[in-house]
Design an enzyme around this catalytic site. Structure first.
Site, short mmCIF file in Angstrom:
data_model
loop_
_atom_site.label_atom_id
_atom_site.label_comp_id
_atom_site.label_asym_id
_atom_site.label_seq_id
_atom_site.Cartn_x
_atom_site.Cartn_y
_atom_site.Cartn_z
N SER A 195 65.12 37.01 76.74
CA SER A 195 63.75 36.48 76.80
C SER A 195 62.69 37.59 76.90
O SER A 195 62.86 38.56 77.63
CB SER A 195 63.60 35.55 78.00
N LYS A 226 64.69 21.83 78.62
CA LYS A 226 63.30 21.39 78.57
C LYS A 226 63.15 19.90 78.91
O LYS A 226 62.16 19.49 79.50
CB LYS A 226 62.69 21.69 77.20
N ASN A 242 58.03 22.83 79.05
CA ASN A 242 58.42 24.24 79.09
C ASN A 242 57.75 25.00 80.23
O ASN A 242 57.99 26.20 80.40
CB ASN A 242 58.14 24.94 77.74
N ASP A 272 54.11 24.46 74.30
CA ASP A 272 54.59 24.91 72.98
C ASP A 272 53.66 24.43 71.86
O ASP A 272 53.37 25.17 70.92
CB ASP A 272 56.01 24.40 72.71
N GLY A 293 64.24 19.36 67.14
CA GLY A 293 64.53 19.67 68.53
C GLY A 293 63.26 19.70 69.37
O GLY A 293 62.20 19.22 68.92
N GLY A 294 63.36 20.25 70.55
CA GLY A 294 62.23 20.27 71.48
C GLY A 294 61.00 20.94 70.87
O GLY A 294 59.87 20.43 71.02
N TYR A 332 61.33 34.27 66.30
CA TYR A 332 60.67 35.59 66.34
C TYR A 332 61.64 36.75 66.50
O TYR A 332 61.23 37.89 66.70
CB TYR A 332 59.60 35.64 67.45
P1 NAP Z 1 66.73 22.66 70.11
O1 NAP Z 1 66.01 21.58 70.81
O2 NAP Z 1 68.11 23.04 70.54
O3 NAP Z 1 66.78 22.26 68.53
C1 NAP Z 1 67.51 23.05 67.61
C2 NAP Z 1 67.14 22.63 66.20
O4 NAP Z 1 67.78 23.54 65.29
C3 NAP Z 1 67.64 21.23 65.83
O5 NAP Z 1 66.74 20.67 64.91
C4 NAP Z 1 69.00 21.55 65.18
O6 NAP Z 1 69.42 20.56 64.29
C5 NAP Z 1 68.64 22.79 64.41
N1 NAP Z 1 69.78 23.62 64.04
C6 NAP Z 1 70.53 24.40 64.86
N2 NAP Z 1 71.50 25.03 64.17
C7 NAP Z 1 71.37 24.61 62.88
C8 NAP Z 1 72.08 24.88 61.67
N3 NAP Z 1 73.13 25.72 61.64
N4 NAP Z 1 71.67 24.29 60.52
C9 NAP Z 1 70.60 23.46 60.52
N5 NAP Z 1 69.89 23.15 61.64
C10 NAP Z 1 70.28 23.72 62.80
O7 NAP Z 1 65.91 24.03 70.12
P2 NAP Z 1 64.32 24.24 70.18
O8 NAP Z 1 63.91 24.42 71.58
O9 NAP Z 1 63.67 23.18 69.37
O10 NAP Z 1 64.17 25.67 69.46
C11 NAP Z 1 64.39 25.82 68.07
C12 NAP Z 1 64.09 27.29 67.70
O11 NAP Z 1 62.73 27.58 67.97
C13 NAP Z 1 64.90 28.30 68.49
O12 NAP Z 1 65.26 29.36 67.62
C14 NAP Z 1 63.92 28.83 69.53
O13 NAP Z 1 64.18 30.16 69.91
C15 NAP Z 1 62.61 28.75 68.75
N6 NAP Z 1 61.43 28.58 69.63
C16 NAP Z 1 60.40 29.47 69.49
C17 NAP Z 1 59.28 29.32 70.29
C18 NAP Z 1 58.15 30.31 70.15
O14 NAP Z 1 57.34 30.38 71.07
N7 NAP Z 1 58.05 31.03 69.04
C19 NAP Z 1 59.18 28.28 71.21
C20 NAP Z 1 60.24 27.37 71.32
C21 NAP Z 1 61.37 27.54 70.51
P3 NAP Z 1 70.41 19.37 64.80
O15 NAP Z 1 69.53 18.34 65.43
O16 NAP Z 1 71.09 18.92 63.57
O17 NAP Z 1 71.37 19.99 65.80
#
Ligand code: NAP
Length: 274
Positions: free
Chosen positions: A20, A71, A87, A103, A131-132, A218
């Protein structure tokens, strides 16, 4: 500032959290403002994460960021929450726990920084993921656009997220090309593209010339999706802006101070480019 018995403690909690950037970001701002506080990373493995999060209040924690996979537990743990996914946590003076989701506002602030007139340019949004993070981004964009379509590997999750919005829609995973071709703004909100993880052939060639492409991943800062978008001279937005702006909103909720996002970007870029 020396850490002492009066120092207020904040944390980012998740599994994993060793990667992180939040401690670097928040401790930088804490130092900028001479605040007697410290921000640490706490890995959590628990069958009852809501109880574990609530217990932090008994240890005198002032606030926390919560990341994947907790979350939803964070929103559940709170006495009051502004969304079903949170978050940011804040322990109030009376001991109550408040939960926030920063977010969505973080994504919109990053978008506005990169494309100040985005509201005039964006009518149709495509979000890849359900996802979240996708939920938060979709909810934040929804009031300002005509439609927000979701494409997710697991379509039932996309159905559920789209149903939360008055203007939500769903496309099948096989409709990715059609989705890319129709959208004014494409937001990649899955963990695809993360360094060392699985990748996908994004159909950027089909994007409209005015399309804006954002990736919330990122690490790496320049994902394959963004590289392809830039190669086509499309506006491409990396995930660091969202990270910094969601953190800035959390900092404001804890300390009542708007921190310097430019300073945070310089500090985090120095680490990401190492
Ligand atoms: P999450 O709730 O676990 O959701 C994960 C998402 O990714 C789901 O839609 C999942 O699809 C999909 N996924 C995972 N592996 C996959 C694959 N091999 N092929 C296709 N889809 C796949 O996670 P989240 O909190 O939403 O975070 C998602 C991403 O955003 C992470 O990389 C996180 O680091 C990033 N993020 C960035 C910020 C920022 O401030 N820039 C903030 C929050 C999150 P399924 O539903 O099919 O499993």
């Amino acid at each position: 500032m020396t850490i002492n018995a009066a120092t207020r403690v904040f944390a980012v909690i998740g599994d994993p959290v060793s990667h992180s950037l939040s401690p670097l970001m928040h401790n930088g701002w804490i130092a900028d403002h001479g605040i007697d506080a410290a921000y640490v990373a706490l890995p959590l493995r628990s069958d009852d994460p809501a109880a574990a999060l609530r217990a932090l209040g008994q240890f005198g924690f002032s606030g926390a960021n919560v990341t994947t996979p907790y979350k939803e537990a964070a929103a559940r743990a709170a006495d009051a929450a502004d969304d079903v996914v949170a978050n940011t946590l804040r322990w109030e003076a009376n001991g109550a726990l408040a939960a926030f989701n920063t977010d969505g506002v973080g994504f919109v602030a990053a978008l506005a920084e990169a494309v100040p007139d985005w509201r005039a340019r964006v009518r149709r949004v495509l979000i890849v993921g359900a996802g979240g993070a996708a939920i938060a981004v979709g909810k934040a964009l929804s009031p300002d656009v005509d439609s927000v379509f979701f494409i997710n590997r697991t379509q039932t999750r996309a159905d559920a997220v789209a149903a939360m919005l008055g203007n939500g829609g769903v496309l099948g995973w096989q409709d990715m090309e059609r989705g890319f071709g129709a959208a004014d703004l494409i937001v990649q909100a899955t963990s695809l593209g993360l360094a060392g993880g699985p990748a996908l052939e994004w159909p950027v060639a089909l994007c409209q010339e005015h399309a804006i492409v954002a990736d919330i991943v990122y690490r790496p800062l320049e994902t394959d999706l963004l590289m392809k978008a830039r190669a086509r001279s499309l506006v491409a937005i990396d995930g660091l802006g969202m990270l910094i702006h969601q953190g800035a909103r959390a900092f404001e909720l804890w300390f009542g101070i708007r921190p310097n996002v430019g300073k945070a970007r310089a500090r985090l870029m120095a680490v990401l480019q190492r």
